[in-house]
Design a protein around this motif. Structure first.
Motif, mmCIF file in Angstrom:
data_model
loop_
_atom_site.group_PDB
_atom_site.id
_atom_site.type_symbol
_atom_site.label_atom_id
_atom_site.label_comp_id
_atom_site.label_asym_id
_atom_site.label_seq_id
_atom_site.Cartn_x
_atom_site.Cartn_y
_atom_site.Cartn_z
ATOM 1 N N MET A 185 -5.173 21.388 -52.333
ATOM 2 C CA MET A 185 -6.303 21.861 -53.138
ATOM 3 C C MET A 185 -5.949 23.199 -53.767
ATOM 4 N N PRO A 186 -6.577 23.523 -54.912
ATOM 5 C CA PRO A 186 -6.323 24.831 -55.510
ATOM 6 C C PRO A 186 -7.078 25.949 -54.786
ATOM 7 N N THR A 187 -7.833 25.585 -53.782
ATOM 8 C CA THR A 187 -8.581 26.588 -53.004
ATOM 9 C C THR A 187 -8.089 26.559 -51.572
ATOM 10 N N GLU A 188 -8.527 27.535 -50.807
ATOM 11 C CA GLU A 188 -8.143 27.590 -49.399
ATOM 12 C C GLU A 188 -8.929 26.559 -48.584
ATOM 13 N N TRP A 189 -10.022 26.087 -49.155
ATOM 14 C CA TRP A 189 -10.905 25.198 -48.391
ATOM 15 C C TRP A 189 -11.126 23.898 -49.160
ATOM 16 N N GLY A 190 -11.774 22.981 -48.488
ATOM 17 C CA GLY A 190 -12.211 21.750 -49.152
ATOM 18 C C GLY A 190 -11.148 20.670 -49.173
ATOM 19 N N VAL B 41 -14.864 36.298 -55.786
ATOM 20 C CA VAL B 41 -15.596 36.839 -54.634
ATOM 21 C C VAL B 41 -14.602 37.480 -53.699
ATOM 22 N N ALA B 42 -15.087 38.415 -52.916
ATOM 23 C CA ALA B 42 -14.191 39.214 -52.098
ATOM 24 C C ALA B 42 -13.444 38.382 -51.057
ATOM 25 N N GLU B 43 -14.145 37.425 -50.423
ATOM 26 C CA GLU B 43 -13.509 36.662 -49.355
ATOM 27 C C GLU B 43 -13.634 35.194 -49.638
ATOM 28 N N PRO B 44 -12.603 34.397 -49.303
ATOM 29 C CA PRO B 44 -12.768 32.960 -49.506
ATOM 30 C C PRO B 44 -13.801 32.402 -48.535
ATOM 31 N N ALA B 45 -14.454 31.315 -48.944
ATOM 32 C CA ALA B 45 -15.383 30.656 -48.031
ATOM 33 C C ALA B 45 -14.582 30.079 -46.877
ATOM 34 N N PRO B 46 -15.217 29.890 -45.735
ATOM 35 C CA PRO B 46 -14.454 29.325 -44.629
ATOM 36 C C PRO B 46 -14.007 27.913 -44.958
ATOM 37 N N GLU B 47 -12.965 27.517 -44.266
ATOM 38 C CA GLU B 47 -12.392 26.214 -44.551
ATOM 39 C C GLU B 47 -13.378 25.102 -44.221
ATOM 40 N N ALA B 48 -13.576 24.218 -45.164
ATOM 41 C CA ALA B 48 -14.434 23.068 -44.882
ATOM 42 C C ALA B 48 -13.619 22.021 -44.149
ATOM 43 N N THR B 49 -14.235 20.947 -43.797
ATOM 44 C CA THR B 49 -13.558 19.986 -42.928
ATOM 45 C C THR B 49 -13.472 18.633 -43.583
ATOM 46 N N ALA B 50 -13.081 17.699 -42.762
ATOM 47 C CA ALA B 50 -12.972 16.315 -43.218
ATOM 48 C C ALA B 50 -14.231 15.869 -43.934
ATOM 49 N N GLU B 51 -15.337 16.480 -43.612
ATOM 50 C CA GLU B 51 -16.598 15.998 -44.165
ATOM 51 C C GLU B 51 -16.776 16.356 -45.631
ATOM 52 N N THR B 52 -15.952 17.262 -46.158
ATOM 53 C CA THR B 52 -16.019 17.475 -47.600
ATOM 54 C C THR B 52 -15.105 16.495 -48.313
ATOM 55 N N PHE B 53 -14.432 15.666 -47.548
ATOM 56 C CA PHE B 53 -13.570 14.596 -48.030
ATOM 57 C C PHE B 53 -14.508 13.484 -48.430
ATOM 58 N N SER B 54 -15.444 13.729 -49.358
ATOM 59 C CA SER B 54 -16.634 12.913 -49.251
ATOM 60 C C SER B 54 -16.914 11.963 -50.396
ATOM 61 N N ALA B 55 -16.590 12.308 -51.630
ATOM 62 C CA ALA B 55 -17.039 11.415 -52.697
ATOM 63 C C ALA B 55 -16.524 10.009 -52.461
ATOM 64 N N ALA C 185 -8.903 18.914 -42.381
ATOM 65 C CA ALA C 185 -8.383 20.153 -41.799
ATOM 66 C C ALA C 185 -7.982 19.997 -40.327
ATOM 67 N N GLU C 186 -8.881 19.398 -39.538
ATOM 68 C CA GLU C 186 -8.584 19.281 -38.094
ATOM 69 C C GLU C 186 -7.390 18.363 -37.860
#
Ligand code: URA
Length: 311
Positions: free
Chosen positions: A196-201, A43-57, A153-154
């Motif tokens: 992470m291998p992505t910019e987010w998550g 995709v053209a742009e990465p998704a915005p950075e997710a936060t601590a809340e994707t620290f979830s499983a 992230a924060e």
């Protein structure tokens, strides 16, 4: 499917323009998005950075989160050391450090340990440019030591644990107990945000990452010598008690365990509460906190006893 992705990107752009800096994304959604992205190409742009809340499983009851956890574990194992956001391999994790605390007051020891952690070359190597290691916050004189999983992230931006949405909820819980962040100690198993291998998550830390970081946490606990440890979420409890495939989280949640002789209360991670706002779950966490307050000999008002009871 492309229209859906475009609509999602559009919505995220709109939220960003409105000033939104965080979005909540469940693991299930992330998994679906990844598979869609794979199928659609880059995709053209990465998704915005997710936060601590994707620290979830790790923060879900293990009995519910098992499939996601298994997928993640497989991913980590199958990519070897794994890749970072910049495509470089994650540096291998060496054997855990030995920490020998110096003599001195609790404050002096904590200041020494903080320097030791913040200057640890291994830990520093895992931190993104411009981000920070996250040591711990609060008083070394605390009776209660809250322990989470690791920075999001924060936290890595501010260099302080539990400052994102989950942290704000933890702060409210602490305040409801009649305390403040300054009167307790707040730390994490991990001192860096797992790459992470992505910019987010976010992802769960690997056993090697946990093993490397644990001596620092142990040293923090040795200094504080709290009356009670509160383990927030599965990674925290597994880190402290040692991973045990036989352990059923639902059996030990809310009951007293011990870590090096210190009573340990295991409760849900606040980010689980953010995603599951059922009164019954809030009440469960609150009952765990009432047990903690009782254990340390804090007064409990009738009002406090009744929090999150059905009207
Ligand atoms: N989640 C954690 O477990 N720790 C933090 O510091 C923030 C979010």
């Amino acid at each position: 499917m492309r229209e859906h992705l475009e609509a999602l990107t559009e919505e995220l752009r709109r939220l960003k323009a409105e000033g939104t800096t965080q979005v909540y994304v469940t693991d299930e959604t992330l998994t679906k998005l990844r598979s869609v992205m794979k199928a659609q190409g880059p995709v053209a742009e990465p998704a915005p950075e997710a936060t601590a809340e994707t620290f979830s499983a790790a923060e879900e009851p293990a009995e519910m989160a098992q499939p996601v956890r298994a997928t993640r574990a497989k991913t980590a194992a199958s990519t070897g050391p794994g890749l970072r956001w910049d495509g470089k391999p994650i540096a291998p994790i060496p054997t855990p450090p030995e920490i020998k605390l110096p003599k001195g007051s609790k404050e002096e020891k904590m200041a020494w340990l903080r320097e030791r952690v913040l200057n640890c070359p291994v830990s520093k190597e895992h931190v993104r440019l411009g981000r920070q290691l996250v040591f711990g916050v609060g008083t070394p004189q605390a009776e209660i030591f809250f322990c989470g999983e690791g920075p999001g992230a924060e936290e890595e931006q501010q260099g302080e644990p539990f400052v994102g949405p989950a942290g704000q909820l933890l702060t409210k819980i602490i305040q409801a107990m009649g305390l403040s962040r300054e009167k307790v100690y707040i730390g994490n198993v991990m001192k860096w945000r797992p790459e992470m291998p992505t910019e987010w998550g976010n992802r769960e830390p690997t056993p090697e990452e946990i093993a490397f970081s644990l001596p620092f946490l142990r040293a923090q606990l040795e200094i504080v010598q709290p009356k009670v440890i509160v383990a927030l979420g599965n990674t925290a409890v597994n880190g402290l008690l040692g991973a045990d495939p036989e352990r059923k989280m639902k059996d030990i949640r809310g009951s007293w365990q011990t870590f090096d002789g210190v009573p340990l209360m295991f409760t849900y991670h606040p980010s689980y509460l953010l995603r599951n706002s059922a009164l019954s779950v809030k009440r469960q966490v609150w009952e765990h906190m009432l047990l903690v307050m009782e254990k340390v000999g804090m007064p409990i008002s009738e009002k406090q006893k009744a929090f999150f009871m059905k009207a």
